[in-house]
Design an enzyme around this catalytic site. Structure first.
Site, PDB file in Angstrom:
ATOM      1  N   ASP A   1      17.430 -19.353  54.342  1.00 47.01           N
ATOM      2  CA  ASP A   1      16.963 -19.913  53.070  1.00 47.01           C
ATOM      3  C   ASP A   1      16.999 -21.434  53.088  1.00 47.01           C
ATOM      4  OD1 ASP A   1      19.730 -19.863  53.194  1.00 47.01           O
ATOM      5  OD2 ASP A   1      20.033 -19.169  51.140  1.00 47.01           O
TER       6      ASP A   1
ATOM      7  N   ASP B   1      21.153 -27.176  55.737  1.00 46.23           N
ATOM      8  CA  ASP B   1      21.939 -28.155  54.991  1.00 46.23           C
ATOM      9  C   ASP B   1      22.608 -29.068  56.034  1.00 46.23           C
ATOM     10  OD1 ASP B   1      23.617 -29.438  53.186  1.00 46.23           O
ATOM     11  OD2 ASP B   1      24.404 -27.630  52.292  1.00 46.23           O
TER      12      ASP B   1
ATOM     13  N   PHE C   1      22.618 -29.337  44.064  1.00 42.76           N
ATOM     14  CA  PHE C   1      23.021 -27.942  44.267  1.00 42.76           C
ATOM     15  C   PHE C   1      21.949 -27.019  43.690  1.00 42.76           C
ATOM     16  CE2 PHE C   1      25.114 -24.008  44.410  1.00 42.76           C
ATOM     17  CZ  PHE C   1      26.038 -24.129  45.428  1.00 42.76           C
TER      18      PHE C   1
ATOM     19  N   ARG D   1      21.268 -15.422  42.927  1.00 39.84           N
ATOM     20  CA  ARG D   1      20.378 -15.193  44.070  1.00 39.84           C
ATOM     21  C   ARG D   1      19.035 -14.615  43.637  1.00 39.84           C
ATOM     22  NH1 ARG D   1      23.318 -15.708  48.978  1.00 39.84           N
ATOM     23  NH2 ARG D   1      25.452 -14.933  48.882  1.00 39.84           N
TER      24      ARG D   1
END
Ligand code: PRP
Length: 180
Positions: free
Chosen positions: A99, A102, A151, A164
């Protein structure tokens, strides 16, 4: 908009459209080949479904769950595989789907681990790229959207296990962090 979301970055239509574009690109890049898709649970499930629907090639779907032993090393040996692949990947083209990239540690470690199994190739696809947080040289081969250092949740991404299933990518309200 969901009550805990401060701002929607990408709505469902935009995500579906981008997955279509990436799927076409992947279809062209691997023309005439077969592909093993390795989806990294849990976050990757929604993007994996959307992207693979748009890959017009013979695709086999496999899943992995891993957790990291910490951030101090980027060697493949430091990754804890909780659920490994069901199928062998030797001699196959592998596309890892996640997904988000980072720090880059997850994709770097999983790529290195899978490369040790003698696949024909290993590439990576992510829905989101939070480039500002990278701690290594890792970049995904296929990227849906670059995002700021905020975030984000939804479309597979969670905060403490929640959100989610939101069909959008959104920035979480700071008040939600404060409560946990
Ligand atoms: C998240 C996300 C990526 C990883 C990215 O997974 O799904 O796999 O972190 O971060 P990195 O680039 O800093 O390594 P998480 O461990 O939260 O598990 P999840 O997929 O079950 O949400």
């Amino acid at each position: 908009m969901h009550k805990d979301i401060k701002q929607v970055l990408f709505n469902e239509e935009e995500i579906i459209q981008r997955a279509k574009e990436l799927g076409e690109q992947i279809t062209n890049d691997y023309a005439g080949q077969q592909l093993v898709v390795v989806s990294l649970l849990k976050g990757a499930v929604y993007f994996t479904a959307e992207l693979t629907k748009n890959i017009d090639l013979p695709v086999r779907l496999d899943f992995m769950i891993s957790s990291s032993y910490g951030n101090d090393t980027s060697s493949a040996g430091s990754i804890n595989v909780i659920k490994d692949l069901d199928e062998k990947i030797a001699g196959k083209h592998v596309l890892i789907i996640d997904d988000i990239i980072d720090t880059g540690l997850t994709l770097e470690k999983i790529s290195k681990l899978l490369e040790m199994r003698n696949p024909l190739s290993v590439k990576t696809a992510v829905l989101l790229d939070k480039g500002a947080r990278r701690v290594n040289e890792m970049n995904a081969d296929y990227v849906g959207f670059a995002i700021p250092d905020e975030f984000v949740v939804g479309y597979g991404l969670d905060f403490a296990g929640d959100y989610r299933n939101l069909p959008i990518i959104g920035i979480l309200k700071p008040a939600v962090f404060a409560k946990k």
